[in-house]
Design a protein around this motif. Structure first.
Motif, PDB file in Angstrom:
ATOM      1  N   MET A 171       0.832  -1.207   0.000  1.00 44.36           N
ATOM      2  CA  MET A 171       0.000   0.000   0.000  1.00 44.36           C
ATOM      3  C   MET A 171       0.867   1.258   0.000  1.00 44.36           C
ATOM      4  SD  MET A 171      -3.119  -1.221   0.278  1.00 44.36           S
ATOM      5  CE  MET A 171      -3.249  -2.978  -0.049  1.00 44.36           C
ATOM      6  N   ILE A 172       1.701   1.379   1.049  1.00 45.12           N
ATOM      7  CA  ILE A 172       2.502   2.608   1.197  1.00 45.12           C
ATOM      8  C   ILE A 172       3.975   2.241   1.412  1.00 45.12           C
ATOM      9  CG2 ILE A 172       2.843   4.719   2.545  1.00 45.12           C
ATOM     10  CD1 ILE A 172      -0.044   4.596   3.412  1.00 45.12           C
ATOM     11  N   ALA A 173       4.838   2.976   0.733  1.00 47.78           N
ATOM     12  CA  ALA A 173       6.279   2.778   0.904  1.00 47.78           C
ATOM     13  C   ALA A 173       6.916   4.061   1.410  1.00 47.78           C
ATOM     14  CB  ALA A 173       6.915   2.386  -0.430  1.00 47.78           C
ATOM     15  N   ALA A 174       8.006   3.903   2.152  1.00 50.56           N
ATOM     16  CA  ALA A 174       8.870   5.046   2.482  1.00 50.56           C
ATOM     17  C   ALA A 174       9.971   5.068   1.428  1.00 50.56           C
ATOM     18  CB  ALA A 174       9.479   4.844   3.865  1.00 50.56           C
ATOM     19  N   ASP A 188       5.506   7.741   0.536  1.00 51.94           N
ATOM     20  CA  ASP A 188       5.334   8.847   1.487  1.00 51.94           C
ATOM     21  C   ASP A 188       6.624   9.598   1.739  1.00 51.94           C
ATOM     22  OD1 ASP A 188       2.652   8.444   1.613  1.00 51.94           O
ATOM     23  OD2 ASP A 188       2.581   7.975   3.747  1.00 51.94           O
ATOM     24  N   ASP A 189       6.544  10.518   2.702  1.00 52.45           N
ATOM     25  CA  ASP A 189       7.645  11.450   2.906  1.00 52.45           C
ATOM     26  C   ASP A 189       8.900  10.834   3.521  1.00 52.45           C
ATOM     27  OD1 ASP A 189       8.380  14.278   2.660  1.00 52.45           O
ATOM     28  OD2 ASP A 189       8.711  14.061   4.835  1.00 52.45           O
ATOM     29  N   HIS A 190       8.748  10.204   4.672  1.00 47.24           N
ATOM     30  CA  HIS A 190       9.945   9.675   5.349  1.00 47.24           C
ATOM     31  C   HIS A 190       9.576   8.665   6.433  1.00 47.24           C
ATOM     32  CE1 HIS A 190       8.604  12.860   8.124  1.00 47.24           C
ATOM     33  NE2 HIS A 190       9.249  12.206   9.073  1.00 47.24           N
ATOM     34  N   LEU A 191      10.616   8.074   7.024  1.00 49.76           N
ATOM     35  CA  LEU A 191      10.455   7.186   8.186  1.00 49.76           C
ATOM     36  C   LEU A 191      10.780   7.990   9.431  1.00 49.76           C
ATOM     37  CD1 LEU A 191      12.369   3.849   7.466  1.00 49.76           C
ATOM     38  CD2 LEU A 191       9.898   4.196   7.600  1.00 49.76           C
ATOM     39  N   ASN A 192      10.023   7.785  10.496  1.00 51.55           N
ATOM     40  CA  ASN A 192      10.396   8.494  11.727  1.00 51.55           C
ATOM     41  C   ASN A 192      11.426   7.662  12.514  1.00 51.55           C
ATOM     42  OD1 ASN A 192       9.025   6.554  13.143  1.00 51.55           O
ATOM     43  ND2 ASN A 192       7.309   7.870  13.736  1.00 51.55           N
ATOM     44  N   GLU A 193      11.802   8.150  13.692  1.00 45.89           N
ATOM     45  CA  GLU A 193      12.899   7.518  14.435  1.00 45.89           C
ATOM     46  C   GLU A 193      12.552   6.115  14.932  1.00 45.89           C
ATOM     47  OE1 GLU A 193      10.309   9.877  17.007  1.00 45.89           O
ATOM     48  OE2 GLU A 193      11.336  10.287  15.116  1.00 45.89           O
TER      49      GLU A 193
END
Ligand code: PRP
Length: 210
Positions: free
Chosen positions: A161-164, A186-191
């Motif tokens: 569905m969604i990739a970083a 999407d935009d980015h991965l968080n910590e």
């Protein structure tokens, strides 16, 4: 990044359903329904190049040219979150085999840990569709492709569905021959390894365990 092998659906139905899927207030029942429907739409796009055998078919009016799906297709959901992507796709392709791969991400290291794999010694399918809603660091998908390649499968595709961007980079670097089909990057991965803005935890949201 190998853009050639990365396919982001531009279909309006996919975009609409993805919006509902992301929405914080979408409940598990609806969430599962959306995962099921989107998996079918994305798989429809991902299977555009599977091989056919010409066959003749008798209609009530005479003979017509028809086609048989020649290739044996394997659906490979990554547990748990990939499970919700199986049923709808399987309905469209009842001749497919389903091979489950159990992988979870270690919460500290974010590295994939394999815990379930019952693949027989010899490969029984020629094309595998890996099903997993989220491609985050890409660790789980890369590990799954490793397993399937060791098993001997020649053609492998990832449907999610969604990739970083990080996951796209990792999978297409490790396995440039594996096409990636997703509804969004999407935009980015968080910590803590979550895709932002993403949709939260796809496993928890399907199974009501969040
Ligand atoms: C999620 C998701 C992927 C993986 C993606 O599963 O469904 O399998 O994380 O992350 P990665 O690209 O960084 O490997 P999770 O580990 O939460 O397990 P679950 O599906 O059992 O909840």
């Amino acid at each position: 990044m190998n853009h050639e092998n990365v396919h982001v659906s531009s279909h309006p139905l996919v975009k609409h359903k993805l919006t509902l899927l992301r929405r914080e207030t979408t409940k598990p029942k609806k969430f599962r329904e959306l995962i099921r429907e989107m998996a079918m739409l994305l798989t429809y796009e991902a299977t555009q190049d599977v091989n056919l055998t010409p066959v003749e078919v008798e209609t009530p009016m005479g003979a017509a040219q028809g086609y048989d799906l020649r290739e044996k297709i394997g659906l490979v959901p990554i547990l748990r979150a990939g499970l919700g992507m199986v049923d709808g796709v399987w309905e469209m392709m009842p001749g497919a085999e389903v091979w489950h791969i159990g992988i979870y991400r270690d919460e500290q290291t974010l590295r994939p840990v394999e815990y379930y794999n019952k693949l027989p010694v010899e490969p029984t399918v020629s094309v595998c569709l890996i099903l997993d809603p989220m491609l985050a660091t890409g660790g789980s998908a890369v590990a799954t492709v490793d397993v399937l390649k060791r098993w001997g499968v020649k053609r492998i595709k990832f449907v999610g569905m969604i990739a970083a961007p990080e996951g796209i980079e990792a999978l297409s670097t490790a396995h440039p021959d594996v096409p990636i089909h997703v509804a969004a990057i999407d935009d980015h991965l968080n910590e803590i390894g979550f895709i932002v803005p993403g949709l939260g935890d796809a496993g928890d949201r399907q199974f009501g365990t969040g």
